[in-house]
Design an enzyme around this catalytic site. Structure first.
Site, PDB file in Angstrom:
ATOM      1  N   HIS A 221       0.751  -1.454  -0.066  1.00  0.00           N
ATOM      2  CA  HIS A 221      -0.014   0.046  -0.075  1.00  0.00           C
ATOM      3  C   HIS A 221       0.975   1.359  -0.087  1.00  0.00           C
ATOM      4  O   HIS A 221       0.590   2.277  -0.563  1.00  0.00           O
ATOM      5  CB  HIS A 221      -0.943   0.032   1.281  1.00  0.00           C
ATOM      6  CG  HIS A 221      -1.910  -0.960   1.230  1.00  0.00           C
ATOM      7  ND1 HIS A 221      -2.209  -2.248   1.151  1.00  0.00           N
ATOM      8  CD2 HIS A 221      -3.479  -0.735   1.038  1.00  0.00           C
ATOM      9  CE1 HIS A 221      -3.154  -2.922   0.946  1.00  0.00           C
ATOM     10  NE2 HIS A 221      -4.100  -1.681   1.030  1.00  0.00           N
TER      11      HIS A 221
ATOM     12  N   HIS B 139       1.556  -3.576   9.447  1.00  0.00           N
ATOM     13  CA  HIS B 139       2.633  -3.735   8.970  1.00  0.00           C
ATOM     14  C   HIS B 139       3.433  -2.802  10.232  1.00  0.00           C
ATOM     15  O   HIS B 139       2.836  -2.221  10.991  1.00  0.00           O
ATOM     16  CB  HIS B 139       2.930  -2.645   7.792  1.00  0.00           C
ATOM     17  CG  HIS B 139       2.650  -3.219   6.514  1.00  0.00           C
ATOM     18  ND1 HIS B 139       3.274  -4.110   5.914  1.00  0.00           N
ATOM     19  CD2 HIS B 139       1.596  -3.031   5.751  1.00  0.00           C
ATOM     20  CE1 HIS B 139       2.663  -4.440   4.684  1.00  0.00           C
ATOM     21  NE2 HIS B 139       1.483  -4.001   4.541  1.00  0.00           N
TER      22      HIS B 139
END
Length: 288
Positions: free
Chosen positions: A209, A251
């Site tokens: 992303h 993440h």
């Protein structure tokens, strides 16, 4: 003669009486190693008393020199192991710095994962973060670029949309290869309820992303004519997409930071591989 107590004590301690040179008995322990024989010339020099000669022989320079050399050889051999252990246990400065950075990264990522689940401190914001997550997913971007390419009437618009589609495919390939090579697991507090995942999505480094957001932001700002508020909105969207990955626990901080860095330079690669209409027509002509 020794007294009965001395005999009983010697029997218990495992000693044997031995007559000495002066008529007295000496008790020699059976557990000890027998002393080395005394040289005959030393006996002649010191008299007929073997006890005195044996004590003098033990203090001789030759004996001291031999014992010192044996101790030094033993000590020298024993010093090699600590040196090897120090080489194994003392890592380099780079290793220490990397371990410290990873420890800080894990600690900070866990502290910032405030939307990792509904029970988190910011669990009520989790639906909004998941909506931002979908806005940076690869499938909506690929589908949107393909649709705009199909609907575009101008050659300039088709050129831009074609290269955007190529950039998105390149991003998916590079991120997938790097994730498969590094194979870093996602944070422990992450919940695997992500939208449209694949096998490599079980790994976290780098953040796809973040790479996509950084690359698409540069692409849109350089190839679309946007007003100043829209340009600020594009930059704000890219920043929020990356930050939401840490808030959701998807993440670690370093995954997103490297993803931004990678996506920024991916745009330079797209510019190098830019497909113009002339190049596209020549490629189609060669295929026909």
């Amino acid at each position: 003669m020794p007294s009965p107590k001395a005999r009983s004590g010697s029997g218990r301690s495992g000693s044997v009486p031995c007559p000495g040179g002066n008529g007295r008995y000496e008790f020699i322990s059976l557990n000890r190693t027998p002393p080395s024989p005394v040289p005959p010339q030393l006996l002649q020099r010191q008299g007929s008393d073997p006890t005195t000669a044996r004590l003098r022989a033990s203090e001789s320079p030759v004996r001291r020199r031999g014992s010192g050399s044996s101790n030094s050889s033993t000590g020298g051999g024993g010093q090699q192991l600590p040196e090897e252990d120090c080489m194994r246990l003392n890592p380099s400065f780079f290793g220490i710095a990397l371990s410290s950075l990873l420890a800080i990264d894990l600690w900070l990522s866990k502290r910032l994962g405030v939307c990792a689940c509904e029970d988190s401190s910011w669990g009520s914001v989790r639906p909004l973060m998941k909506l931002i997550e979908v806005s940076g997913h690869g499938i909506p971007w690929l589908a949107g670029a393909a649709y705009c390419l199909y609907k575009s009437d101008s050659p300039a618009g088709q050129e831009v949309m074609l290269n955007l589609l190529m950039a998105l495919v390149l991003d998916v390939v590079l991120v997938g290869v790097l994730k498969a090579v590094v194979r870093r697991r996602r944070p422990a507090h992450n919940r695997m309820d992500m939208f449209a995942t694949f096998s490599v999505d079980s790994y976290s480094f780098p953040s796809g992303h973040a790479t996509r957001a950084a690359m698409c932001a540069r692409f849109l700002l350089n190839h679309l004519v946007l007003a100043a508020p829209l340009r600020v909105l594009v930059l704000l969207w890219a920043t929020i997409v990356g930050f939401s990955r840490v808030l959701l626990g998807r993440h670690n901080v370093t995954d997103v930071a490297f993803g931004f860095f990678m996506g920024y330079w991916q745009y330079n690669l797209v510019e190098m591989l830019w497909l113009s209409p002339v190049m596209l027509q020549s490629a189609i002509g060669q295929l026909h």
